[in-house]
Design a protein around this motif. Structure first.
Motif, PDB file in Angstrom:
ATOM      1  N   GLU A 529       0.846  -1.196   0.000  1.00  0.00           N
ATOM      2  CA  GLU A 529       0.000   0.000   0.000  1.00  0.00           C
ATOM      3  C   GLU A 529       0.884   1.249   0.000  1.00  0.00           C
ATOM      4  O   GLU A 529       1.826   1.333   0.790  1.00  0.00           O
ATOM      5  N   SER A 534      -2.812  11.345   1.017  1.00  0.00           N
ATOM      6  CA  SER A 534      -3.993  11.594   0.169  1.00  0.00           C
ATOM      7  C   SER A 534      -4.585  10.300  -0.380  1.00  0.00           C
ATOM      8  O   SER A 534      -5.753  10.259  -0.745  1.00  0.00           O
ATOM      9  N   ARG A 535      -3.771   9.259  -0.472  1.00  0.00           N
ATOM     10  CA  ARG A 535      -4.320   7.979  -0.923  1.00  0.00           C
ATOM     11  C   ARG A 535      -5.105   7.329   0.218  1.00  0.00           C
ATOM     12  O   ARG A 535      -6.177   6.761   0.028  1.00  0.00           O
ATOM     13  N   ARG A 536      -4.576   7.470   1.402  1.00  0.00           N
ATOM     14  CA  ARG A 536      -5.239   6.846   2.547  1.00  0.00           C
ATOM     15  C   ARG A 536      -6.458   7.654   2.986  1.00  0.00           C
ATOM     16  O   ARG A 536      -7.411   7.105   3.524  1.00  0.00           O
ATOM     17  N   PRO A 538      -8.463  10.231   0.953  1.00  0.00           N
ATOM     18  CA  PRO A 538      -8.703  11.060  -0.244  1.00  0.00           C
ATOM     19  C   PRO A 538      -9.577  12.271   0.051  1.00  0.00           C
ATOM     20  O   PRO A 538      -9.466  13.305  -0.607  1.00  0.00           O
ATOM     21  N   ALA A 613       5.891   7.952  -2.386  1.00  0.00           N
ATOM     22  CA  ALA A 613       4.867   7.200  -1.655  1.00  0.00           C
ATOM     23  C   ALA A 613       5.319   5.759  -1.416  1.00  0.00           C
ATOM     24  O   ALA A 613       4.613   4.997  -0.764  1.00  0.00           O
ATOM     25  N   ILE A 648       1.670   8.559  -7.384  1.00  0.00           N
ATOM     26  CA  ILE A 648       1.362   7.576  -6.346  1.00  0.00           C
ATOM     27  C   ILE A 648       0.818   6.337  -7.067  1.00  0.00           C
ATOM     28  O   ILE A 648      -0.286   6.382  -7.609  1.00  0.00           O
ATOM     29  N   ALA A 650      -0.716   2.515  -7.771  1.00  0.00           N
ATOM     30  CA  ALA A 650      -1.799   1.769  -7.122  1.00  0.00           C
ATOM     31  C   ALA A 650      -1.221   0.888  -6.016  1.00  0.00           C
ATOM     32  O   ALA A 650      -1.790   0.800  -4.924  1.00  0.00           O
TER      33      ALA A 650
END
Ligand code: BGC
Ligand code: BGC
Length: 653
Positions: A529, A534-536, A538, A613, A648, A650
């Protein structure tokens, strides 16, 4: 001289085999064990008090095997009554994170002290020849953090950024008083993990990725917690988790640390030298395993006799007690939660067997009777426990009594916490925005702005810092509260989701972003992960999208338990503050934002800030957006401009 005399007397006397065995014959180590041990510079033994040592020997001689095994057993308050403490001759108890008297989260201080008193008195009612006082341990890792109404100081990651061990010392003093207020005499702190990969969910418990910083701050906290050991405002400290907790592969909690013998000692051992020099009385063993140089697997630390006995006790001359971590013995090969001769033989003295303490006692008694564990090893453990209890003065006065016992004021030190908050926030960017002059119309966005749980993080009232709300934090100030105080309530509009934003209506936006509270196990950001805020979360990027680039400057404050990829958030902010986990006095950040009384930022990152990331661990220079040691001030303005965002993915490669 005198102690040598006592020792040789004991060795000469076959009538007292338990004393003779306190100095076991030099163990035969394997080649990898010898390599592991030799990597640790030897320390000189501290002076022992011969009078105390004689009393300890006499007490141990008078103890039955049942009493000795009870002494090495540590049960949890949810699973043991005071009368069982008496009946089983229990030596120590604990309350885990989020365990309160009668499981009442809002237990008043009087309930804590009454319970402590009940346990302490019960231990002394034992029918042993010499009843032995009890010790109660608690995870007071940023203040006495299980207790509603206690001041919570910034977590260690922020204190490391303060680069001010004297501040950490004062927090140790204040925390010790707060622990004594509850009638408790042992704090399971400090953590001296030297974290190498921020994916680990306990990164915030670490002062720094730099061993020297960890060593300096750990020492300061121990000196603060322990004082002279016998004062009314003193508690035992527990340096943890020995060793390698911060080095696990990919930052996996309780995982595998891969390092050469030299690196293991130099990096992960750094905090133990200063801790021992500071006179720390207890060491907690770590859940992780260690694989030496990628070749020799030593397995779980709880079964590692070379490290626990060979290094800690023999080479580093630690003469206090070694405690296991919560149910950790079950992870040793061939062991279960309530049965682990290998851990006893490794050299652990106190067994944190929170629930299954009763069968642990039965199984251990059987181990000794069958010769799987020698009575000499049990005697060594009991002597160490008694030594610590003597040094704490418990035989003269059980800990539940004291000047601060039951004193609610001793739980609180708001000015100290506010100072710590101001000193631990790192200014990462300030493109001409801060300090904010008075008279501005301020829009505050982000629901963390008014959230004690978000600003306090894990180990706050509960174990994970979840299942709490603002009502559980009656004393303190949220950042929103601080902004209203510093700028005037009339100037401040609060719109958690930013929907109140309109370009002409405000002069500045303050966005408060946060990583959700977390602790061990649950807090890991598991590879592959991406480690990107911002990915965790959003919705936080979306929130900034709503307010930034619209002609109104934005200052973002991030609460996080780690340094993390956030370049996209930083680029959408004119100023950016990494506040880490400030605790109950986050409102003090507002005084920094306002520059009240010429206040300025002084903190410098104690971990590198990643530019990717997918950081690979170990903070290579090419992966740092801001190096360890970075931090801006108002005094020296620097223009940051737009930073290069890296994609970032996937999943991380
Ligand atoms: C943690 C320790 C803590 C203990 C008692 C364990 O799970 O690793 O740091 O002191 O629990 O709560
Ligand atoms: C306890 C914590 C402990 C954890 C370990 C929890 O239930 O309250 O203190 O560290 O379990 O798994």
């Amino acid at each position: 001289m005198k102690s040598r005399y006592v020792l040789s007397l004991a060795l000469a006397s076959s009538a007292f085999p338990t004393i003779a065995a306190a100095r076991p014959a030099a163990p035969q180590w394997t080649a990898p064990e010898r390599e592991a041990i030799a990597a640790w510079p030897a320390r000189k033994a501290a002076r022992m008090d011969p009078a105390i040592e004689r009393r300890i020997a006499a007490i141990v001689r008078g103890m039955t095997l049942e009493q000795k095994v009870g002494q090495i057993t540590q049960a949890e308050i949810r699973s043991i009554t005071p009368d069982q403490v008496r009946q089983y001759h229990i030596g120590t108890i604990l309350n885990g994170g989020g365990a309160w008297p009668a499981m009442n989260k809002h237990a008043p201080l009087a309930d804590w002290t009454a319970l402590a008193d009940a346990y302490a008195k019960a231990a002394l009612k034992s029918d042993a020849k010499q009843p032995i006082p009890l010790i109660w341990g608690i995870d007071a890792v940023h203040g006495n953090n299980n207790v509603v109404g206690a001041t919570l100081y910034p977590h260690n990651i922020g204190l490391g950024a303060a680069h001010d061990p004297q501040l950490v010392y004062r927090i140790g003093r204040a925390t010790a008083k707060a622990v004594r207020a509850t009638g408790i005499g042992w704090a399971f702190a400090p953590t001296v993990a030297v974290v190498q990969n921020q994916r680990w969910g306990r990164t915030y418990e670490s002062y720094s990725s730099d061993p020297a910083q960890v060593a300096a701050n750990g020492r300061a906290l121990i000196e603060g917690l322990q004082g002279t050991l016998k004062g009314d405002g003193d508690v035992l400290a527990s340096v943890k988790h020995f060793a390698g907790d911060g080095g696990t592969f990919r930052g996996i909690d309780q995982g595998e640390t891969r390092a050469s013998a030299g690196d293991f000692a130099r990096v992960h051992g750094a905090g133990y030298y200063t801790a021992l020099d500071a006179g720390v009385q207890t060491v907690m063993i770590s859940y992780n395993s260690w694989t030496m140089a990628g070749t020799h697997p030593f397995g779980k630390m709880h079964g590692n006799r070379a490290l626990v006995t060979g290094v800690l006790k023999d080479r580093l001359k630690f003469d206090g007690l070694v405690v296991s971590d919560w149910n950790a013995i079950e992870q040793v090969d061939g062991c279960t939660t309530d049965h682990c001769p290998a851990a006893i033989n490794a050299g652990i003295d106190v067994f944190m067997v929170p629930e299954k303490w009763q069968t642990f006692i039965t199984n251990t008694l059987a181990d000794v009777r069958a010769g799987r564990v020698s009575e000499a090893r049990i005697d060594d453990a009991v002597k160490r426990i008694l030594r610590v209890k003597f040094r704490q003065g418990l035989f003269d006065r059980p800990i539940a009594a004291g000047r601060y016992t039951g004193d609610a004021a001793a739980l609180v030190d708001r000015p100290l916490a506010q100072e710590a908050v101001r000193k631990s926030a790192v200014l990462l960017k300030n493109d001409g925005l801060l300090p904010l002059a008075p008279g501005k119309r301020i829009l505050v966005v982000g629901d963390a702005a008014d959230s004690f749980p978000a600003q306090s993080g894990g180990w706050s009232i509960t174990w994970q810092g979840t299942e709490t709300d603002n009502a559980d934090f009656p004393i303190g100030e949220t950042l929103l509260g601080g902004i209203r105080r510093a700028f005037g309530a009339g100037a401040v509009t609060y719109s958690p989701d930013g929907s109140a934003f309109a370009p002409g209506k405000f002069d500045v936006v303050i966005a408060v972003l946060a990583e959700l509270p977390h602790a061990e196990m649950k807090g890991d950001v598991r590879w592959p992960e991406p480690l990107a805020q911002s990915r965790r979360y959003p919705e936080q990027l979306a929130l900034l999208g709503r307010v930034s680039g619209k002609g109104v400057p934005v200052v973002s404050v991030l609460y996080s338990g780690r340094t993390t990829y956030a370049t996209d958030l930083i680029n959408r902010s004119d100023a950016f503050v990494a506040a880490f986990l400030p605790g109950t006095e986050a409102g003090a950040l507002a005084d920094l934002l306002a520059g009240t009384g010429k206040r300025d930022f002084s903190a410098k990152l104690s971990f590198a800030w990643p530019s990717t990331a997918c950081p690979s661990g170990g903070e290579p220079a090419g992966e740092s957006l801001f190096a360890r040691g970075f931090g801006l001030t108002y005094a020296h303005a620097v223009h940051t401009g737009t930073l290069t965002e890296t994609p970032i993915p996937a999943t991380c490669p």
